[in-house]
Design a protein around this motif. Structure first.
Motif, PDB file in Angstrom:
ATOM      1  N   PHE A 207     -21.746  16.331   2.559  1.00 42.03           N
ATOM      2  CA  PHE A 207     -22.886  15.125   2.718  1.00 42.03           C
ATOM      3  C   PHE A 207     -21.600  13.536   2.948  1.00 42.03           C
ATOM      4  O   PHE A 207     -21.378  13.368   3.238  1.00 42.03           O
ATOM      5  N   GLU A 208     -21.264  13.673   2.148  1.00 39.85           N
ATOM      6  CA  GLU A 208     -19.891  12.425   1.703  1.00 39.85           C
ATOM      7  C   GLU A 208     -18.843  13.033   2.955  1.00 39.85           C
ATOM      8  O   GLU A 208     -18.692  10.937   3.481  1.00 39.85           O
ATOM      9  N   LYS A 209     -18.762  13.012   3.452  1.00 41.15           N
ATOM     10  CA  LYS A 209     -17.918  14.121   4.573  1.00 41.15           C
ATOM     11  C   LYS A 209     -18.606  13.454   6.165  1.00 41.15           C
ATOM     12  O   LYS A 209     -17.991  13.245   6.537  1.00 41.15           O
ATOM     13  N   GLN A 210     -19.634  13.572   5.621  1.00 37.59           N
ATOM     14  CA  GLN A 210     -20.523  13.047   6.639  1.00 37.59           C
ATOM     15  C   GLN A 210     -20.621  11.440   6.963  1.00 37.59           C
ATOM     16  O   GLN A 210     -20.881  10.867   8.156  1.00 37.59           O
ATOM     17  N   GLY A 211     -20.001  11.475   5.841  1.00 32.51           N
ATOM     18  CA  GLY A 211     -20.459   9.249   5.801  1.00 32.51           C
ATOM     19  C   GLY A 211     -21.584   9.630   5.046  1.00 32.51           C
ATOM     20  O   GLY A 211     -21.746   7.666   4.974  1.00 32.51           O
TER      21      GLY A 211
END
Length: 484
Positions: free
Chosen positions: A243-247
């Motif tokens: 999720f964090e990689k997706q922003g």
């Protein structure tokens, strides 16, 4: 149409309409009381329309990343009006399907709001049906031709299946404009540029995933240390990284302390566990802090039905402490899932018929979250398995070692299995990655059949499929993994 029934179901959601159909199949004269819309929250405002939204977001994601598959597509553009229109159309189609099933099974639909006025002592249960206290979400008011309405009805057995509604926190009451529940989040008139999601359970994470994929800046705020609190900690941690990689920005061990309206949005004060505060700004806030059962205004308290924290207490067959009154689905407690409600409805009716069904095994109810990546699980987490005092074996297999996952362009994910080391019993299975919501049922069936690790090891899984990872995870738990 008669006004006396063998079984009368209050609530036409997944639990209620399935219970009614099974009752009709078993020869009971059956009716359903519904105040808003057949199919309940799940079909109209939950499970089904959110999946339609998420499917649109998934297609949009693939279009934006077409170059990863050797394809050239001009920059795609999302039309939020058409996305919502499609979602609502899917719900409307299925809503009509439930109405057809009622007619096909000769089940009377009573349009209105029910209150039980008499029960117990061997007599029939009496139910008074009045006008709905709020207008129907679906265009079913006034009462459709051929549908019963206000009046007094009797039944030998009354099944309460009234579901649940979004929980509201004091001071952060939804206003339908800037502070949303899932009702408003499902039909935005325009795509917000920024959004805060309060709560990281399945509902919150699914909306966070949808809005981020569609281009909004999203922040998720979770009171507990772990997002997706009911999931295995290892799976939740992997999902968080994705999720964090997706922003998506994620704040755990934090709570929303105050929400103030500004000229063009909201100022949200967030308090961390140590007391430190910060103010975030966003156009909209989704309150996804759980649901509460619809157990009020049914007349249950006056009849002596036991209710604890809004939940109607019932046994494994739906029977309450008052003769002739039963409760199933969300109103009867967690897990608050449509498939759990449906099975409870079937068990309840078959018990009434005297078919001696097995009671619900809540440890064998799968849970699915349809975000990107998907998450699915059944049974005990690793932590709960250890807490039970058992000696356990844990197997893991990564998507990166699976040919089908690589071919799909979905190499990020994990399949995890937990076994009793002494007996080989499958205690839990947890997955994160592409299509795991379709894979989990294999482990659910295995648990239901009391399958051991030996049985699973000698089961032939097709190649090339994602399901091979399920096999490899089992092998890994016992030191026999092949492809890592």
């Amino acid at each position: 149409m008669a006004d006396t029934y063998d079984i009368l179901v209050i609530g036409g959601g997944p639990g209620g309409y399935v219970a009614a159909i099974r009752a009709a199949q078993l020869g009971f004269k059956t009716a359903v009381v519904e105040r808003e819309h057949l199919g309940g929250i799940c079909l109209n405002w939950g499970c089904i329309p959110t999946k339609a939204l998420l499917r649109s977001a998934e297609i949009f994601h693939y279009a934006e990343n077409a170059q990863n598959y050797g394809l050239v597509i001009d920059k795609p553009k999302a039309d939020v009006g058409d996305v919502v229109k499609r979602s609502r159309g899917v719900s409307a189609q299925l809503n009509g399907g439930v109405a057809y099933l009622m007619k096909k099974n000769k089940i009377d639909v009573i349009w209105g709001e029910a209150k039980i006025t008499k029960a117990g002592k061997g007599g029939p249960v009496e139910v008074l049906v009045g006008k709905p206290s709020k207008p129907a979400v679906q265009p079913q008011n006034p009462v459709p031709k051929g549908v019963l309405g206000e009046g007094s009805y009797k039944a030998k057995h009354v099944i309460v299946a009234t579901g649940a509604r979004p929980r509201v926190l004091p001071g952060i009451e939804p206003d339908g404009d800037r502070i949303w529940t899932y009702f408003e989040a499902m039909k935005p008139s325009a795509m917000p540029k920024s959004l805060i999601v309060m709560g990281s359970g399945a509902i919150g994470i699914e909306f966070a995933s949808f809005y981020r994929t569609m281009g909004a800046e999203v922040t998720v705020i979770e009171l507990l240390p772990q997002i997706l609190p009911v999931e295995d900690a290892e799976i939740a941690a992997l999902a968080r990284k994705r999720f964090e990689k997706q922003g998506i920005k994620i704040l755990t061990d934090a709570k929303v302390a105050k929400v103030e309206k500004t000229g063009d949005g909201l100022a949200v004060t967030v308090e961390a566990k140590g007391g430190k505060t910060e103010t975030l700004k966003a156009e909209r806030l989704i309150s996804a802090v759980g649901v509460q059962a619809n157990s009020e205004n049914l007349g249950l308290e006056a009849l002596g039905v036991t209710i604890e924290r809004g939940i109607i207490k019932a046994d494994g067959f739906g029977q309450t402490n008052v003769e002739g009154i039963y409760a199933i689905g969300d109103v009867a407690g967690p897990p608050m899932l449509a498939h759990k409600a449906e099975h409870e409805g079937t068990i309840c009716v078959e018990a009434i018929k005297g078919l001696h069904p097995h009671p619900m095994k809540k440890t064998q109810i799968p849970g699915c979250t349809y975000c990107q990546p998907q998450i699915a699980s059944v049974g005990l987490t690793e932590a709960k398995a250890k807490d039970s005092g058992r000696k356990i074996k844990v197997g893991r297999f990564p998507f990166t070692a699976n040919g089908k996952a690589i071919a799909l362009g979905e190499p990020d994910g994990l399949v995890k299995t937990i076994f009793d080391a002494d007996t080989g019993e499958l205690l839990g299975a947890h997955m994160v990655g592409a299509e795991v919501t379709e894979l989990i049922q294999g482990f659910v069936v295995a648990m239901g059949l009391e399958t051991t690790e030996e049985d699973l090891m000698h089961t032939v899984f097709p190649h090339p499929t994602l399901s091979e990872m399920m096999h490899e995870s089992v092998l890994d738990a016992f030191g026999r993994v092949i492809h890592t």
